[in-house]
Design a protein around this motif. Structure first.
Motif, PDB file in Angstrom:
ATOM      1  N   ALA A  70       1.146  -0.953   0.193  1.00 21.39           N
ATOM      2  CA  ALA A  70      -0.121  -0.218  -0.298  1.00 21.39           C
ATOM      3  C   ALA A  70       0.793   1.615   0.083  1.00 21.39           C
ATOM      4  CB  ALA A  70      -0.993  -0.022   1.169  1.00 21.39           C
ATOM      5  N   SER A  71       1.994   1.128   0.573  1.00 25.00           N
ATOM      6  CA  SER A  71       3.172   2.261   0.697  1.00 25.00           C
ATOM      7  C   SER A  71       3.834   2.328  -0.169  1.00 25.00           C
ATOM      8  CB  SER A  71       3.829   2.408   1.880  1.00 25.00           C
ATOM      9  OG  SER A  71       4.423   1.263   1.918  1.00 25.00           O
ATOM     10  N   GLY A  72       3.427   1.650  -1.315  1.00 23.56           N
ATOM     11  CA  GLY A  72       4.440   1.478  -2.427  1.00 23.56           C
ATOM     12  C   GLY A  72       5.970   0.629  -2.938  1.00 23.56           C
ATOM     13  N   GLY A  73       5.816  -0.127  -1.506  1.00 23.36           N
ATOM     14  CA  GLY A  73       7.219  -0.479  -1.186  1.00 23.36           C
ATOM     15  C   GLY A  73       7.681  -1.821  -1.931  1.00 23.36           C
ATOM     16  N   GLY A  74       8.304  -1.897  -2.152  1.00 23.12           N
ATOM     17  CA  GLY A  74       9.232  -4.206  -3.251  1.00 23.12           C
ATOM     18  C   GLY A  74       8.642  -4.201  -4.366  1.00 23.12           C
ATOM     19  N   ASP A  75       8.507  -4.474  -4.292  1.00 26.16           N
ATOM     20  CA  ASP A  75       8.373  -5.655  -6.126  1.00 26.16           C
ATOM     21  C   ASP A  75       7.310  -5.722  -6.216  1.00 26.16           C
ATOM     22  OD1 ASP A  75       9.725  -8.304  -7.814  1.00 26.16           O
ATOM     23  OD2 ASP A  75       8.890  -6.796  -8.147  1.00 26.16           O
ATOM     24  N   SER A  76       6.158  -5.792  -6.233  1.00 24.43           N
ATOM     25  CA  SER A  76       5.243  -6.663  -6.310  1.00 24.43           C
ATOM     26  C   SER A  76       4.932  -7.662  -6.518  1.00 24.43           C
ATOM     27  CB  SER A  76       4.034  -5.859  -7.057  1.00 24.43           C
ATOM     28  OG  SER A  76       4.268  -5.997  -8.369  1.00 24.43           O
ATOM     29  N   GLU A  77       5.353  -8.220  -7.288  1.00 27.26           N
ATOM     30  CA  GLU A  77       5.061  -9.567  -8.143  1.00 27.26           C
ATOM     31  C   GLU A  77       5.859 -10.937  -6.346  1.00 27.26           C
ATOM     32  OE1 GLU A  77       8.107 -12.689 -10.736  1.00 27.26           O
ATOM     33  OE2 GLU A  77       6.639 -10.853 -11.642  1.00 27.26           O
ATOM     34  N   GLU A  78       6.791 -10.073  -5.577  1.00 22.39           N
ATOM     35  CA  GLU A  78       7.767 -10.613  -4.929  1.00 22.39           C
ATOM     36  C   GLU A  78       6.298 -10.841  -3.789  1.00 22.39           C
ATOM     37  OE1 GLU A  78      11.427 -10.164  -1.725  1.00 22.39           O
ATOM     38  OE2 GLU A  78      11.440  -9.665  -3.748  1.00 22.39           O
ATOM     39  N   LEU A  79       6.413  -9.654  -4.023  1.00 15.54           N
ATOM     40  CA  LEU A  79       4.768  -9.524  -2.449  1.00 15.54           C
ATOM     41  C   LEU A  79       3.778 -10.076  -2.435  1.00 15.54           C
ATOM     42  CD1 LEU A  79       5.759  -5.370  -1.903  1.00 15.54           C
ATOM     43  CD2 LEU A  79       6.230  -7.532  -0.415  1.00 15.54           C
ATOM     44  N   GLU A  80       3.420 -10.342  -3.896  1.00 20.28           N
ATOM     45  CA  GLU A  80       2.512 -11.764  -4.724  1.00 20.28           C
ATOM     46  C   GLU A  80       2.926 -13.181  -4.457  1.00 20.28           C
ATOM     47  OE1 GLU A  80      -0.422 -12.531  -8.119  1.00 20.28           O
ATOM     48  OE2 GLU A  80       0.647 -10.108  -8.064  1.00 20.28           O
ATOM     49  N   LEU A  81       4.162 -13.518  -4.385  1.00 21.68           N
ATOM     50  CA  LEU A  81       4.144 -14.750  -3.785  1.00 21.68           C
ATOM     51  C   LEU A  81       4.188 -14.080  -2.867  1.00 21.68           C
ATOM     52  CD1 LEU A  81       5.787 -17.013  -4.946  1.00 21.68           C
ATOM     53  CD2 LEU A  81       8.171 -16.181  -4.818  1.00 21.68           C
ATOM     54  N   GLU A  82       4.787 -14.042  -1.783  1.00 18.64           N
ATOM     55  CA  GLU A  82       5.206 -14.072  -0.401  1.00 18.64           C
ATOM     56  C   GLU A  82       3.608 -14.211   0.234  1.00 18.64           C
ATOM     57  OE1 GLU A  82       7.371 -13.964   3.237  1.00 18.64           O
ATOM     58  OE2 GLU A  82       8.500 -13.682   1.448  1.00 18.64           O
ATOM     59  N   SER A  83       2.647 -13.851  -0.488  1.00 21.39           N
ATOM     60  CA  SER A  83       1.711 -13.842   0.185  1.00 21.39           C
ATOM     61  C   SER A  83       0.248 -14.765  -0.205  1.00 21.39           C
ATOM     62  CB  SER A  83       0.384 -12.196  -0.458  1.00 21.39           C
ATOM     63  OG  SER A  83      -1.426 -12.321  -0.264  1.00 21.39           O
ATOM     64  N   ASP A  84       0.722 -14.886  -1.453  1.00 23.48           N
ATOM     65  CA  ASP A  84       0.562 -16.902  -2.081  1.00 23.48           C
ATOM     66  C   ASP A  84       1.487 -17.791  -1.045  1.00 23.48           C
ATOM     67  OD1 ASP A  84      -1.048 -15.452  -4.213  1.00 23.48           O
ATOM     68  OD2 ASP A  84      -0.177 -16.196  -5.695  1.00 23.48           O
ATOM     69  N   LEU A  85       2.414 -18.135   0.084  1.00 24.52           N
ATOM     70  CA  LEU A  85       2.916 -18.883   0.582  1.00 24.52           C
ATOM     71  C   LEU A  85       2.621 -18.503   1.709  1.00 24.52           C
ATOM     72  CD1 LEU A  85       6.665 -18.099  -1.150  1.00 24.52           C
ATOM     73  CD2 LEU A  85       5.385 -20.554  -0.900  1.00 24.52           C
ATOM     74  N   ILE A  86       2.192 -17.682   2.404  1.00 26.39           N
ATOM     75  CA  ILE A  86       1.826 -17.512   3.392  1.00 26.39           C
ATOM     76  C   ILE A  86      -0.340 -17.790   3.691  1.00 26.39           C
ATOM     77  CG2 ILE A  86       0.370 -15.647   5.207  1.00 26.39           C
ATOM     78  CD1 ILE A  86       2.959 -14.047   4.087  1.00 26.39           C
ATOM     79  N   LYS A  87      -0.993 -17.675   2.450  1.00 32.77           N
ATOM     80  CA  LYS A  87      -1.894 -18.254   2.882  1.00 32.77           C
ATOM     81  C   LYS A  87      -1.997 -20.443   2.001  1.00 32.77           C
ATOM     82  CE  LYS A  87      -4.513 -14.452  -0.279  1.00 32.77           C
ATOM     83  NZ  LYS A  87      -4.600 -14.298  -1.568  1.00 32.77           N
ATOM     84  N   THR A  88      -0.816 -20.751   1.689  1.00 40.56           N
ATOM     85  CA  THR A  88      -0.967 -21.759   1.623  1.00 40.56           C
ATOM     86  C   THR A  88      -0.264 -22.633   2.580  1.00 40.56           C
ATOM     87  OG1 THR A  88      -0.534 -21.371  -1.096  1.00 40.56           O
ATOM     88  CG2 THR A  88       0.518 -23.408  -0.085  1.00 40.56           C
ATOM     89  N   PHE A  89       0.139 -21.829   3.527  1.00 37.64           N
ATOM     90  CA  PHE A  89       1.070 -22.121   4.769  1.00 37.64           C
ATOM     91  C   PHE A  89      -0.183 -22.467   5.468  1.00 37.64           C
ATOM     92  CE2 PHE A  89       2.682 -21.123   8.668  1.00 37.64           C
ATOM     93  CZ  PHE A  89       3.122 -22.745   9.289  1.00 37.64           C
ATOM     94  N   ARG A  90      -1.108 -21.428   5.910  1.00 39.13           N
ATOM     95  CA  ARG A  90      -2.693 -21.238   5.855  1.00 39.13           C
ATOM     96  C   ARG A  90      -3.298 -22.951   6.346  1.00 39.13           C
ATOM     97  NH1 ARG A  90      -4.226 -15.174   6.076  1.00 39.13           N
ATOM     98  NH2 ARG A  90      -1.996 -14.883   7.247  1.00 39.13           N
ATOM     99  N   VAL A  91      -3.239 -23.231   4.561  1.00 40.21           N
ATOM    100  CA  VAL A  91      -3.936 -24.093   4.346  1.00 40.21           C
ATOM    101  C   VAL A  91      -3.680 -25.338   5.326  1.00 40.21           C
ATOM    102  CG1 VAL A  91      -4.355 -25.874   3.047  1.00 40.21           C
ATOM    103  CG2 VAL A  91      -4.463 -23.709   2.472  1.00 40.21           C
ATOM    104  N   PHE A  92      -2.285 -25.423   5.182  1.00 40.69           N
ATOM    105  CA  PHE A  92      -1.663 -26.894   5.386  1.00 40.69           C
ATOM    106  C   PHE A  92      -1.523 -26.928   7.801  1.00 40.69           C
ATOM    107  CE2 PHE A  92      -0.256 -27.486   1.540  1.00 40.69           C
ATOM    108  CZ  PHE A  92      -0.354 -28.202   1.296  1.00 40.69           C
ATOM    109  N   ASP A  93      -1.878 -25.525   8.148  1.00 41.28           N
ATOM    110  CA  ASP A  93      -1.623 -25.944   9.440  1.00 41.28           C
ATOM    111  C   ASP A  93      -2.908 -25.718   9.781  1.00 41.28           C
ATOM    112  OD1 ASP A  93      -0.258 -24.719  11.805  1.00 41.28           O
ATOM    113  OD2 ASP A  93      -0.636 -22.690  11.655  1.00 41.28           O
ATOM    114  N   LEU A  94      -3.464 -26.554  10.113  1.00 36.81           N
ATOM    115  CA  LEU A  94      -4.173 -26.682  10.756  1.00 36.81           C
ATOM    116  C   LEU A  94      -4.971 -26.402  11.600  1.00 36.81           C
ATOM    117  CD1 LEU A  94      -4.797 -30.318   9.234  1.00 36.81           C
ATOM    118  CD2 LEU A  94      -5.952 -28.426   8.370  1.00 36.81           C
TER     119      LEU A  94
END
Length: 152
Positions: A70-94
């Motif tokens: 939101a504040s314009g920091g970081g590479d959006s593709e990298e942030l999107e990957l990190e976000s996807d990994l966090i969501k995927t991690f939550r699926v496995f962390d029952l």
């Protein structure tokens, strides 16, 4: 907002988690934001934004990444990957404790139809391969490493 490393964010999370319960309450999060001059949220706005009364470390990372984006920091593709990994991690962390055990891994893979008892190693072996601190479970960073190595 300057992008911080995973280990820096972990140290911040542990400092902000005043009572040491493994969760950052909205009050603790708001206090941190105010101290860093980044608070433009009320507690009610934070609650609707994070949809919880407290955040575990993976949720804290997700919040941080959202604020960075939101504040314009970081590479959006990298942030999107990190976000996807966090969501995927939550699926496995029952159980939502911030770790993936061999039981959780096997359970989710079975639900997804990706576990064949005859063709798979046991889930404990899969966990041990990426478990760099040898605690018998995967934290988010170990999971991320596993996913990124698998992707390459």
């Amino acid at each position: 907002m300057c992008l911080l490393s995973q280990s820096e964010l972990k140290r911040i999370f542990e400092k902000v988690d005043v009572n040491g319960d493994g969760f950052v309450s909205l009050e603790e999060l708001n206090r941190m934001l105010q101290m860093t001059g980044n608070s433009h949220y009320t507690i009610q706005e934070l609650e609707s934004l994070v949809e919880n009364q407290s955040l575990d470390f993976s949720q804290f990372l997700f919040f941080y990444n959202g604020e960075s984006r939101a504040s314009g920091g970081g590479d959006s593709e990298e942030l999107e990957l990190e976000s996807d990994l966090i969501k995927t991690f939550r699926v496995f962390d029952l159980d939502g404790d911030g770790f993936i055990t061999s039981h959780e891994l096997e359970s989710v893979l079975k639900r997804l139809g990706m576990w064949d008892e005859t063709n798979c190693n046991d889930s404990g072996t899969m966990i041990r391969f990426y478990d760099t601190n040898f605690d018998g479970r995967l934290d988010f960073q170990e999971f991320k490493n596993m996913m990124l190595v698998s992707k390459a």
